[in-house]
Motif scaffolding. Structure first.
Motif, PDB file in Angstrom:
ATOM      1  N   SER A 125     -57.541 -10.128  29.808  1.00  0.00           N
ATOM      2  CA  SER A 125     -57.821 -11.444  29.546  1.00  0.00           C
ATOM      3  C   SER A 125     -58.434 -11.599  28.169  1.00  0.00           C
ATOM      4  N   LEU A 126     -59.127 -10.441  27.902  1.00  0.00           N
ATOM      5  CA  LEU A 126     -59.722 -10.484  26.557  1.00  0.00           C
ATOM      6  C   LEU A 126     -58.974 -10.318  25.219  1.00  0.00           C
ATOM      7  N   CYS A 127     -57.840  -9.803  25.627  1.00  0.00           N
ATOM      8  CA  CYS A 127     -56.558  -9.674  24.330  1.00  0.00           C
ATOM      9  C   CYS A 127     -56.387 -11.191  23.833  1.00  0.00           C
ATOM     10  N   VAL A 128     -56.342 -12.219  24.911  1.00  0.00           N
ATOM     11  CA  VAL A 128     -56.074 -13.639  24.736  1.00  0.00           C
ATOM     12  C   VAL A 128     -56.993 -14.063  23.561  1.00  0.00           C
ATOM     13  N   GLU A 129     -58.169 -13.508  23.550  1.00  0.00           N
ATOM     14  CA  GLU A 129     -59.341 -13.947  22.764  1.00  0.00           C
ATOM     15  C   GLU A 129     -59.155 -13.149  21.281  1.00  0.00           C
ATOM     16  N   GLY A 130     -58.078 -12.321  21.155  1.00  0.00           N
ATOM     17  CA  GLY A 130     -57.930 -11.469  19.975  1.00  0.00           C
ATOM     18  C   GLY A 130     -58.500 -10.120  19.944  1.00  0.00           C
ATOM     19  N   LEU A 131     -59.161  -9.547  21.145  1.00  0.00           N
ATOM     20  CA  LEU A 131     -59.510  -8.350  21.128  1.00  0.00           C
ATOM     21  C   LEU A 131     -58.228  -7.173  21.359  1.00  0.00           C
ATOM     22  N   SER A 132     -58.125  -6.211  20.570  1.00  0.00           N
ATOM     23  CA  SER A 132     -57.150  -5.165  20.830  1.00  0.00           C
ATOM     24  C   SER A 132     -57.962  -4.082  21.776  1.00  0.00           C
ATOM     25  N   VAL A 133     -56.948  -3.765  22.509  1.00  0.00           N
ATOM     26  CA  VAL A 133     -57.409  -2.702  23.595  1.00  0.00           C
ATOM     27  C   VAL A 133     -56.658  -1.449  23.523  1.00  0.00           C
ATOM     28  N   LEU A 134     -57.160  -0.367  23.721  1.00  0.00           N
ATOM     29  CA  LEU A 134     -56.584   0.938  24.393  1.00  0.00           C
ATOM     30  C   LEU A 134     -56.898   1.473  25.588  1.00  0.00           C
ATOM     31  N   TRP A 135     -55.952   1.394  26.364  1.00  0.00           N
ATOM     32  CA  TRP A 135     -56.498   1.665  27.704  1.00  0.00           C
ATOM     33  C   TRP A 135     -55.620   2.946  28.152  1.00  0.00           C
ATOM     34  N   ALA A 136     -56.615   3.704  28.422  1.00  0.00           N
ATOM     35  CA  ALA A 136     -55.864   5.246  28.700  1.00  0.00           C
ATOM     36  C   ALA A 136     -56.370   5.391  30.129  1.00  0.00           C
ATOM     37  N   THR A 137     -55.106   5.914  30.956  1.00  0.00           N
ATOM     38  CA  THR A 137     -54.790   6.117  32.279  1.00  0.00           C
ATOM     39  C   THR A 137     -53.898   7.057  32.802  1.00  0.00           C
ATOM     40  N   HIS A 138     -53.964   7.418  33.835  1.00  0.00           N
ATOM     41  CA  HIS A 138     -52.792   8.427  34.183  1.00  0.00           C
ATOM     42  C   HIS A 138     -52.085   7.612  35.634  1.00  0.00           C
ATOM     43  N   MET A 139     -52.544   6.248  35.877  1.00  0.00           N
ATOM     44  CA  MET A 139     -52.226   5.486  36.880  1.00  0.00           C
ATOM     45  C   MET A 139     -50.908   4.513  36.611  1.00  0.00           C
ATOM     46  N   LEU A 140     -49.589   4.795  36.843  1.00  0.00           N
ATOM     47  CA  LEU A 140     -48.605   4.011  36.776  1.00  0.00           C
ATOM     48  C   LEU A 140     -48.871   2.559  37.230  1.00  0.00           C
ATOM     49  N   ASP A 141     -49.534   2.365  38.148  1.00  0.00           N
ATOM     50  CA  ASP A 141     -49.632   1.050  38.754  1.00  0.00           C
ATOM     51  C   ASP A 141     -50.325   0.064  37.962  1.00  0.00           C
ATOM     52  N   GLU A 142     -51.066   0.669  37.001  1.00  0.00           N
ATOM     53  CA  GLU A 142     -52.075  -0.196  35.911  1.00  0.00           C
ATOM     54  C   GLU A 142     -51.136  -0.748  34.654  1.00  0.00           C
ATOM     55  N   ILE A 143     -49.815  -0.547  34.940  1.00  0.00           N
ATOM     56  CA  ILE A 143     -49.059  -1.042  33.587  1.00  0.00           C
ATOM     57  C   ILE A 143     -47.985  -2.056  33.957  1.00  0.00           C
ATOM     58  N   GLU A 144     -47.995  -2.775  33.027  1.00  0.00           N
ATOM     59  CA  GLU A 144     -47.049  -4.223  33.259  1.00  0.00           C
ATOM     60  C   GLU A 144     -45.967  -3.896  32.259  1.00  0.00           C
ATOM     61  N   PRO A 145     -44.812  -4.631  32.461  1.00  0.00           N
ATOM     62  CA  PRO A 145     -43.695  -4.408  31.670  1.00  0.00           C
ATOM     63  C   PRO A 145     -43.811  -5.030  30.242  1.00  0.00           C
TER      64      PRO A 145
END
Length: 238
Positions: free
Chosen positions: A179-199
């Motif tokens: 939700s913070l990206c809507v406010e203009g924040l850029s995010v790098l989200w590092a994970t090994h979990m596939l269910d945390e990814i959206e199309p």
């Protein structure tokens, strides 16, 4: 201007090549997932971008500022939640945030204002006078997110922050950061979990220190499931 630009980044840890010729960029206000199995090089990459290590080869720029040649303005734009928890367990939530604010030169008024804002949004404002030791794992992670945002960074890096949390806790934390990206924040989200990814996510797949995919998640999974596509990129050959 890109929030992050990495060009031809290579780095070794001892005799092991941790990263090999990595290039990627993250646009302003975007949510980018850095996906890879354990040992892929994600944490090494985060350590280089945050200035914990000096890259042996290549260039890293945050909003145009080189980490190597102009580190102060580069790092001032950055908020980080590391894989290993870094809160002081014997300090209260408020004390942890106040210490972080002082390191970034925030006044007491600014520190209180932004601490209240972020803790309220993350639903942990009621625990601000409690020692961190008394908080659940999910609550501690939410406090770390609040702390990372306290100095109003333009770029947030989150490294495996949901490890050890239950499904509901992981989803809640992830939804808030998105939700913070809507406010203009850029995010790098590092994970090994596939269910945390959206199309619609920008997706960088890292494996054995090399980028194996860089593009929209839906494009990687266009002919198969995301899990199958990921295994094809990172599984044994032959």
């Amino acid at each position: 201007m890109n929030a992050l630009a990495i060009e031809n980044l290579s780095h070794g840890l001892g005799k092991r090549k941790a990263l090999s010729d990595v290039s990627l960029s993250i646009g302003p206000g975007s949510f980018t997932v850095l996906l890879g199995p354990n040992g892929a090089g994600k944490t090494t990459l985060v350590s280089l971008v945050t200035g914990l290590y000096n890259a042996q080869h290549g260039e890293i720029r945050i909003f145009g500022h080189s980490i190597r040649r102009d580190p102060m303005p580069a790092l001032a734009s950055l908020g980080v939640v590391f894989e290993m928890p870094t809160l002081d367990l014997d300090l209260t939530v408020d004390e942890n945030l106040a210490y972080h604010a002082s390191l970034h030169g925030l006044s007491r008024h600014e520190a209180r204002k932004w601490a209240s804002t972020e803790l309220e949004r993350l639903d942990v404002a009621g625990r601000r006078s409690d020692k961190v030791r008394s908080l659940s794992g999910g609550q501690r992670r939410r406090v770390e997110i609040a702390r990372a945002l306290l100095h109003r960074p333009r770029f947030l890096i989150v490294d495996e922050a949901t490890a050890g949390l239950d499904v509901a806790g992981r989803r809640r934390l992830l939804n808030h950061v998105r939700s913070l990206c809507v406010e203009g924040l850029s995010v790098l989200w590092a994970t090994h979990m596939l269910d945390e990814i959206e199309p619609a996510d920008q997706l960088v797949v890292l494996h054995q220190g090399s980028v194996r995919w860089n593009g929209e998640a839906r494009a990687l999974a266009s002919d198969n499931t995301l899990e199958a596509a990921f295994l094809q990129l990172t599984g044994p050959k032959g």
